[in-house]
Design an enzyme around this catalytic site. Structure first.
Site, PDB file in Angstrom:
ATOM      1  N   MET A   1       0.818  -1.225   0.000  1.00 24.08           N
ATOM      2  CA  MET A   1       0.000   0.000   0.000  1.00 24.08           C
ATOM      3  C   MET A   1       0.840   1.258   0.000  1.00 24.08           C
ATOM      4  O   MET A   1       1.757   1.380   0.791  1.00 24.08           O
ATOM      5  CB  MET A   1      -0.846   0.031   1.244  1.00 24.08           C
ATOM      6  CG  MET A   1      -2.144  -0.685   1.070  1.00 24.08           C
ATOM      7  SD  MET A   1      -2.954  -0.784   2.638  1.00 24.08           S
ATOM      8  CE  MET A   1      -1.917  -1.926   3.471  1.00 24.08           C
ATOM      9  N   SER A  63      -5.398  -3.343  -7.755  1.00 20.59           N
ATOM     10  CA  SER A  63      -5.225  -3.216  -6.309  1.00 20.59           C
ATOM     11  C   SER A  63      -4.282  -4.332  -5.876  1.00 20.59           C
ATOM     12  O   SER A  63      -4.531  -5.510  -6.170  1.00 20.59           O
ATOM     13  CB  SER A  63      -6.568  -3.331  -5.597  1.00 20.59           C
ATOM     14  OG  SER A  63      -6.405  -3.055  -4.220  1.00 20.59           O
ATOM     15  N   GLU A  64      -3.209  -3.966  -5.181  1.00 16.45           N
ATOM     16  CA  GLU A  64      -2.125  -4.934  -4.974  1.00 16.45           C
ATOM     17  C   GLU A  64      -2.510  -6.137  -4.120  1.00 16.45           C
ATOM     18  O   GLU A  64      -1.804  -7.135  -4.110  1.00 16.45           O
ATOM     19  CB  GLU A  64      -0.877  -4.243  -4.408  1.00 16.45           C
ATOM     20  CG  GLU A  64      -1.059  -3.515  -3.094  1.00 16.45           C
ATOM     21  CD  GLU A  64      -1.395  -2.047  -3.293  1.00 16.45           C
ATOM     22  OE1 GLU A  64      -2.071  -1.710  -4.301  1.00 16.45           O
ATOM     23  OE2 GLU A  64      -0.994  -1.226  -2.443  1.00 16.45           O
ATOM     24  N   ASN A  65      -3.638  -6.050  -3.421  1.00 16.20           N
ATOM     25  CA  ASN A  65      -4.068  -7.216  -2.653  1.00 16.20           C
ATOM     26  C   ASN A  65      -4.761  -8.254  -3.533  1.00 16.20           C
ATOM     27  O   ASN A  65      -5.257  -9.249  -3.008  1.00 16.20           O
ATOM     28  CB  ASN A  65      -4.977  -6.796  -1.502  1.00 16.20           C
ATOM     29  CG  ASN A  65      -6.222  -6.089  -1.973  1.00 16.20           C
ATOM     30  OD1 ASN A  65      -6.143  -5.146  -2.764  1.00 16.20           O
ATOM     31  ND2 ASN A  65      -7.369  -6.531  -1.522  1.00 16.20           N
ATOM     32  N   SER A 104       0.170 -10.709  -8.138  1.00 11.50           N
ATOM     33  CA  SER A 104      -0.151  -9.284  -8.099  1.00 11.50           C
ATOM     34  C   SER A 104       1.122  -8.444  -8.085  1.00 11.50           C
ATOM     35  O   SER A 104       1.211  -7.404  -8.751  1.00 11.50           O
ATOM     36  CB  SER A 104      -0.994  -8.991  -6.851  1.00 11.50           C
ATOM     37  OG  SER A 104      -1.389  -7.640  -6.848  1.00 11.50           O
TER      38      SER A 104
END
Lengths: 228, 253
Positions: A1, A63-65, A104
């Site tokens: 994040m 979104s990196e998650n 990701s």
């Protein structure tokens, strides 16, 4: 994040009311995002950019998650299994995919993200970025900021031009711990849009009513106009 | 036609009810691979011991194996190294494990987040060790462990405080640092669906670290929302093949 304190900071207090709002800044960033780009928007001011991207621009939000194809926040029936990197419940758009963390971040680190937009504490005139810690004695939290900073093809920063105390955030050298070296290519503030060039910051655009001299007085390193 | 996945279950299962093993546990199909179905949490966590390194899946609360964390607390093991993205929130689950003094060291990317009061208290009092790892380096170190790659170079964190003490080399003109594979003794993960071969699927952003952790630990225990009783998952849909999974516990759905 890409979490930074800038997201929580109040707009800088200026002697005058000159300056863009956060929505203006988000609109300005959105205007520069190209058709078909894949974009990661950091927590804080950058998330506002999503509200200003027209559908026909066909921008995919990552979104990196683990979501490729993030949609807006749900209007009803939120699905708590669908969250973004800020742990807010979101939706996915048609054509989206879910990916695990290693994939990701392969997308991020492998250079497959066209643009990362982040908040920051400071940006130096050589493009150094400081946005993950102000004091390493307190528990730090880096999240994906360092990966995005080196992995995205372009890195733009959105932030208030000065701190709440009125100190410049655009500086000759970062005082806070670095997130990455020489990575920022453009900065959008409430006062100006600036490119990071081999000759330092170049103001592409300034808030209405602001002179280059006034901008310079709020900047900790030389700012040039494009004509110089 | 292979059986379809069951309906969505809202997150309401979390909390006090999460320890309940589903009433259908007695009709579990016979396991056909490495993975074994367990009928209670104690069986799923049999053999855990002090000083283990434990990977815990999830990103915040989503995809986090709450029932297994509660079970780990109940075993009484201590001196643990916890590897997870976050360091718990509130005073439940992972935060409670920390508050009980069972954790010596945390390896994570984002320990300070809303509600991470327990971790912050422990850290600022010097009562817990922290290894801060960029999120992509964290997942890649797990991927490397699972793929038999002992170490790799990455530009992430080069030139920062996280690079201190690490070997530096330049590749294609870019400064990179050496990061090593990250293994664990135990991985606790959450999946959505399992079949008798131990194959797993996940739900939405609950996938996150779970599949990569499943590749990187000696013992892999999965809490799943549904066990397929009428055949097998569609091979095209399997995310984690059963060979990575040792034990499966179906939680109340």
């Amino acid at each position: 994040m890409a979490t930074t304190g800038s997201g929580a900071a109040a707009p800088a207090s200026h002697a005058t009311s000159i300056g863009w709002t956060r929505a203006d800044m988000a609109r300005r960033v959105a205007r520069d995002i190209g058709r078909g780009w894949t974009v990661n928007l950091g927590i804080g001011i950058p998330t506002l950019v999503a509200d200003h991207l027209p559908a026909e621009r066909c921008v995919t939000l990552h979104s990196e998650n683990g979501i490729l194809g993030v949609g807006p926040k749900p209007e009803s029936d939120p699905d708590p299994w669908i969250i973004n990197a800020g742990k807010e419940v979101v939706t996915v758009v048609p054509g989206a995919s879910y990916i695990h963390h290693a994939d990701s971040f392969a997308i991020i680190r492998g250079g497959h993200i066209d643009l990362s937009v982040m908040g920051a504490f400071e940006v130096a005139s050589n493009g150094d970025l400081a946005n993950w810690a102000t004091d390493l004695n307190r528990a730090p939290a880096v999240g994906g900021a360092m990966d995005l900073a080196v992995g995205a093809r372009k890195l733009w920063v959105m932030m208030e031009h000065v701190t709440r105390a009125g100190e410049p955030r655009l500086v000759a050298a970062c005082r806070y711990p670095l997130t990455a070296s020489a990575v920022v290519t453009r900065v959008y503030t409430d006062l100006a849009t600036l490119d990071v060039t081999p000759d330092g910051f170049v103001a592409l655009e300034m808030a209405p009513g602001l002179s280059l001299e006034a901008l310079q007085s709020r900047t900790g390193t030389p700012v040039r106009s494009p004509s110089e | 036609m292979l059986a379809q996945c069951g309906g969505y279950v809202p997150l309401g299962y979390r909390g006090a009810g999460c320890m309940t093993v589903s009433a259908g546990a007695t009709d579990l199909p016979p396991s056909i691979g490495r993975a074994r179905f367990c009928t209670d949490i104690g069986e799923a966590l049999a053999g855990v011991r002090d000083a283990m390194s434990v990977m815990i899946g999830g990103f915040g609360a989503v995809g986090q194996p709450d029932a297994l964390i509660e079970g780990l607390i109940d075993t009484g093991v201590t001196d643990l190294t916890i590897i997870a993205n976050n360091a718990g929130a509130g005073r439940i689950g992972l935060a409670r494990l920390l508050e009980l003094g069972r954790v010596r060291r945390v390896i994570c990317s984002y320990p300070r987040s809303p509600g991470s009061v327990v971790f912050e208290e422990l850290y600022e009092a010097g009562n817990i060790e922290l290894e801060i790892v960029p999120q992509g380096t964290l997942s890649e170190r797990m991927r490397a462990a699972g793929a038999g790659i002992p170490a790799f170079f990455t530009p992430t964190a080069a030139g920062t405080s996280i690079a201190e003490g690490k070997e530096v080399r330049r590749f294609n003109g870019r400064e990179c640092i050496l990061e090593t594979a990250l293994h664990a003794d135990l991985a606790l993960i959450e999946a959505w669906h399992a079949d008798a071969a131990g194959n797993l699927t996940y739900r939405a952003s609950g996938r996150n670290f779970n599949p990569v952790m499943a590749t990187a630990a000696e013992l892999v225990v999965a809490q799943v929302h549904h066990v397929e009783r009428n055949g097998f998952l569609n091979p095209e849909a399997v995310v984690t093949p059963g060979l990575f999974v040792d034990r499966i516990i179906e939680i109340g759905a």
